[in-house]
Design a protein around this motif. Structure first.
Motif, short mmCIF file in Angstrom:
data_model
loop_
_atom_site.label_atom_id
_atom_site.label_comp_id
_atom_site.label_asym_id
_atom_site.label_seq_id
_atom_site.Cartn_x
_atom_site.Cartn_y
_atom_site.Cartn_z
N LYS A 21 24.86 100.53 39.25
CA LYS A 21 25.05 99.70 40.45
C LYS A 21 25.62 98.34 40.09
O LYS A 21 25.45 97.84 38.99
CB LYS A 21 23.71 99.50 41.15
N LYS A 22 26.34 97.78 41.08
CA LYS A 22 26.84 96.42 40.97
C LYS A 22 25.94 95.49 41.81
O LYS A 22 25.63 95.78 42.96
CB LYS A 22 28.28 96.34 41.48
N ARG A 23 25.60 94.38 41.19
CA ARG A 23 24.71 93.44 41.88
C ARG A 23 25.34 92.05 41.83
O ARG A 23 26.10 91.72 40.93
CB ARG A 23 23.33 93.41 41.24
N SER A 24 24.95 91.18 42.82
CA SER A 24 25.49 89.82 42.91
C SER A 24 24.39 88.87 43.46
O SER A 24 23.34 89.31 43.94
CB SER A 24 26.72 89.79 43.81
N PHE A 25 24.68 87.59 43.40
CA PHE A 25 23.78 86.56 43.95
C PHE A 25 23.72 86.69 45.47
O PHE A 25 24.73 86.97 46.12
CB PHE A 25 24.29 85.17 43.54
N GLN A 26 22.56 86.48 46.07
CA GLN A 26 22.38 86.58 47.52
C GLN A 26 22.11 85.20 48.12
O GLN A 26 21.26 84.42 47.65
CB GLN A 26 21.22 87.54 47.83
N TYR A 27 22.79 84.90 49.19
CA TYR A 27 22.67 83.57 49.81
C TYR A 27 21.28 83.35 50.41
O TYR A 27 20.77 82.20 50.42
CB TYR A 27 23.74 83.41 50.88
N HIS A 28 20.62 84.39 50.91
CA HIS A 28 19.33 84.18 51.58
C HIS A 28 18.24 83.77 50.59
O HIS A 28 17.14 83.38 50.98
CB HIS A 28 18.91 85.47 52.33
N TRP A 29 18.59 83.87 49.25
CA TRP A 29 17.60 83.38 48.28
C TRP A 29 17.42 81.86 48.41
O TRP A 29 16.35 81.32 48.09
CB TRP A 29 18.06 83.73 46.87
N PHE A 30 18.40 81.16 48.90
CA PHE A 30 18.30 79.71 49.07
C PHE A 30 17.21 79.34 50.10
O PHE A 30 16.53 78.31 49.98
CB PHE A 30 19.63 79.12 49.53
N GLU A 31 17.08 80.19 51.11
CA GLU A 31 16.11 79.89 52.17
C GLU A 31 14.68 79.98 51.66
O GLU A 31 13.81 79.21 52.06
CB GLU A 31 16.33 80.86 53.33
N LYS A 32 14.44 80.95 50.75
CA LYS A 32 13.10 81.14 50.25
C LYS A 32 12.77 80.21 49.10
O LYS A 32 11.61 79.81 48.91
CB LYS A 32 12.94 82.60 49.81
N HIS A 33 13.76 79.82 48.32
CA HIS A 33 13.57 78.93 47.16
C HIS A 33 14.50 77.73 47.33
O HIS A 33 15.66 77.79 46.95
CB HIS A 33 13.86 79.69 45.86
N ASN A 34 13.96 76.66 47.86
CA ASN A 34 14.80 75.49 48.14
C ASN A 34 15.23 74.77 46.88
O ASN A 34 16.12 73.93 46.91
CB ASN A 34 14.06 74.53 49.07
N TRP A 35 14.59 75.04 45.76
CA TRP A 35 14.96 74.40 44.49
C TRP A 35 16.13 75.10 43.81
O TRP A 35 16.66 74.61 42.80
CB TRP A 35 13.77 74.42 43.54
N LEU A 36 16.55 76.25 44.31
CA LEU A 36 17.57 77.08 43.66
C LEU A 36 18.96 76.53 43.93
O LEU A 36 19.25 76.07 45.05
CB LEU A 36 17.45 78.51 44.20
N GLU A 37 19.82 76.56 42.90
CA GLU A 37 21.21 76.17 43.07
C GLU A 37 22.11 77.17 42.32
O GLU A 37 21.67 77.83 41.38
CB GLU A 37 21.46 74.75 42.59
N TYR A 38 23.38 77.25 42.74
CA TYR A 38 24.32 78.25 42.22
C TYR A 38 25.53 77.56 41.60
O TYR A 38 26.07 76.60 42.16
CB TYR A 38 24.76 79.18 43.35
N SER A 39 25.94 78.06 40.45
CA SER A 39 27.08 77.49 39.72
C SER A 39 28.28 78.43 39.80
O SER A 39 28.14 79.64 39.98
CB SER A 39 26.69 77.28 38.25
#
Length: 550
Positions: A21-39
């Motif tokens: 399977k191919k997997r990627s970063f999910q935007y809804h993770w930001f809503e649950k973890h406000n400390w998360l950031e993406y590079s």
């Protein structure tokens, strides 16, 4: 840091192949973890730990970034449980709070400024309450009252004034009232006492005056100080405080005085005089307070209060005419105890065109009451006679019979004359700026004046004035020549004697008035003045005047 974590929203995040399977970063993770950031490197980081946490850690969310999207959620939950992450989140929250409310120093400064502002507002209200304090002081009203409870319908005077101001000032509503009144009274007391003690220490010497005062079931000693203000040379008398008395022994009273002086820092200051009344426990030369106080202050000479001595003289003189003063007291009781009689007395005063005034009650402690009572009857004599004649009662008839008598009128004019002669001396003795030289000179002047009045001419003048007064008020005058004194019956079988008021010397004629009333009363007051006013103070005054003739 101010901008917060980078959380870009992309239409499609880069995918990575994990086995099949191919997997990627999910935007809804930001809503649950406000400390998360993406590079852009396709990696996730912990914003809080990266900027505000520890740098030497093996956690990929801090170092090179996390991109194992297959177990991303498990890794995120494990990271949130770490102590480093929790500390970083607290630091981030504090940073955001400082952006809104300022940093710790700024918050402390703001809190300090608010506290200063609140305290200044509090002090402003305290100063505003000077209106209440000035009103109570000017009217001579006490701060406290009998019932200070919250449910009282008539609270203490200060609190009633305070409640009135509270209705118009919301800030005062937050202040604890009972705490405030105690604080205000304590502050006023400390400031006044501090001012008095400062002047005393500048003066260097002082005198004390003490007398007992009862507060319900508690005995206290009122202590006052007298001193000379160095800057102006003026004499001051001030109340210093109350001393609690454990007993009435000389040792206990002396220790209470010493304790009060120690509390105010006056124990080592030179005390040159002590003034009390003539009670044996106070004036005893060997075991009294004055002797024991001299053990601490050898220079403190004892002075029996001159005003108190004069009061004793007058009270002793007035005992020679018990029937006369009993009549004055009965008159006061007759017109004050009944509202009907009092109304009748006021109406008669108005009919006769007299100024409305009241009869005065006698008192052994209020020293001016004797003269005021005599003057009140003398002024309202016509109204009193008319009222008693119109009131139908046995008491009124008995009082009328006593008043419409030449001996009674003679006593009225004689005591008006004698008490009036000493009244000026009485008032001067109670002035705070009186000194020993003036007191001695006034005593000698009054004594000489009374002695010079012991003449037949003065007796005749008073007797003639009494006769004229009787004639003007339609009082029958019965003058009888002196006769052999009838022997009074001392034994009265089958009778119970309840009063001896009527057993008295009959005053009928000028000679009887002079020999049985005027001379004995005058001799009594002259003898009392000579005995009670000690010559020790006069000798002391001569020594002072020898040092300073001016």
């Amino acid at each position: 840091i101010k901008n917060g974590p980078m959380q870009p929203k992309l239409s499609q995040y880069p995918q990575q192949k994990f086995r099949l399977k191919k997997r990627s970063f999910q935007y809804h993770w930001f809503e649950k973890h406000n400390w998360l950031e993406y590079s852009k490197k396709n990696a996730a980081f912990c914003f809080a730990c990266r900027y505000l946490g520890l740098k030497n850690t093996k956690d990929s969310l801090l170092s090179n970034g996390f991109n194992n999207w297959k177990r991303a959620l498990d890794s995120f939950r494990e990271h949130e449980k770490a102590a480093v992450h929790k500390g970083s989140m607290l630091a981030w929250a504090a940073f955001r709070n400082s952006e809104v409310h300022g940093d710790v120093v700024q918050q402390l400064q703001a809190a300090n400024e608010n506290e200063i502002k609140e305290r200044r507002e509090y002090v402003r209200r305290i100063v505003t309450l000077r209106v209440c304090l000035s009103l109570l002081r000017k009217q001579g009203i006490s701060f406290r009252g009998h019932d200070e409870t919250e449910h009282s319908q008539n609270k203490v005077n200060f609190m009633e004034c305070f409640n009135l101001l509270t209705k118009f000032d919301p800030f005062l509503q937050k202040i604890t009232k009972r705490h405030l009144i105690n604080e205000v009274i304590l502050c006023c007391s400390e400031q006044v006492t501090f001012s008095i003690v400062s002047e005393l220490k500048t003066s260097g010497i002082y005198a004390i005056m003490a007398d007992e005062a009862r507060d319900k079931h508690k005995e206290q000693l009122a202590l006052c100080v007298r001193y000379v203000v160095t800057a102006t040379g003026s004499v001051k008398e001030h109340f210093l405080g109350f001393c609690d008395l454990k007993s009435f022994s000389a040792e206990s009273i002396t220790e209470s005085i010493q304790h009060c002086l120690r509390d105010n820092g006056l124990e080592d200051l030179q005390c040159v005089a002590q003034i009390y009344d003539g009670a044996s426990v106070m004036s005893g030369a060997t075991g009294g307070v004055q002797a024991k106080f001299q053990q601490y202050h050898p220079e403190a000479i004892y002075v029996h209060c001159y005003a108190h001595q004069l009061n004793l003289v007058l009270c002793h003189m007035c005992k020679a005419a018990t029937d006369f003063f009993n009549t004055l007291e009965n008159l006061y009781t007759f017109f004050s105890a009944s509202l009907i009689h009092h109304k009748k007395f006021s109406d008669v005063q108005a009919q006769l065109g007299l100024k409305h005034s009241e009869l005065v009650q006698l008192s052994d402690t209020l020293w001016s009451c004797q003269l005021r009572s005599v003057n009140a009857l003398l002024t309202n004599f016509t109204a009193v006679i008319q009222c008693l004649s119109e009131i139908q009662s046995t008491t009124a008839t008995g009082l009328l019979t006593k008043l419409c008598d030449l001996p009674m009128v003679c006593c009225l004019f004689m005591f008006h004359f004698l008490l009036g002669t000493t009244e000026g001396f009485h008032k001067v003795l109670q002035k705070e700026n009186l000194d020993l030289a003036q007191a001695v000179d006034l005593k000698e002047a009054v004594y000489s004046a009374l002695k010079n009045m012991r003449t037949n001419e003065m007796a005749k003048a008073l007797y003639d004035k009494a006769k004229t007064f009787c004639t003007n008020n339609n009082i029958d005058i019965w003058e009888v020549e002196p006769t052999v004194r009838r022997k009074k019956q001392k034994r009265m079988d089958d009778f119970l004697v309840e009063s001896t008021c009527d057993i008295r010397e009959e005053i009928s004629g000028l000679d009887n008035f002079r020999m049985k009333l005027f001379y004995p009363s005058l001799d009594r007051i002259l003898s009392e003045i000579g005995q009670r006013f000690s010559s020790v103070n006069a000798d002391l005054m001569k020594g002072v005047q020898a040092c300073n003739p001016s």
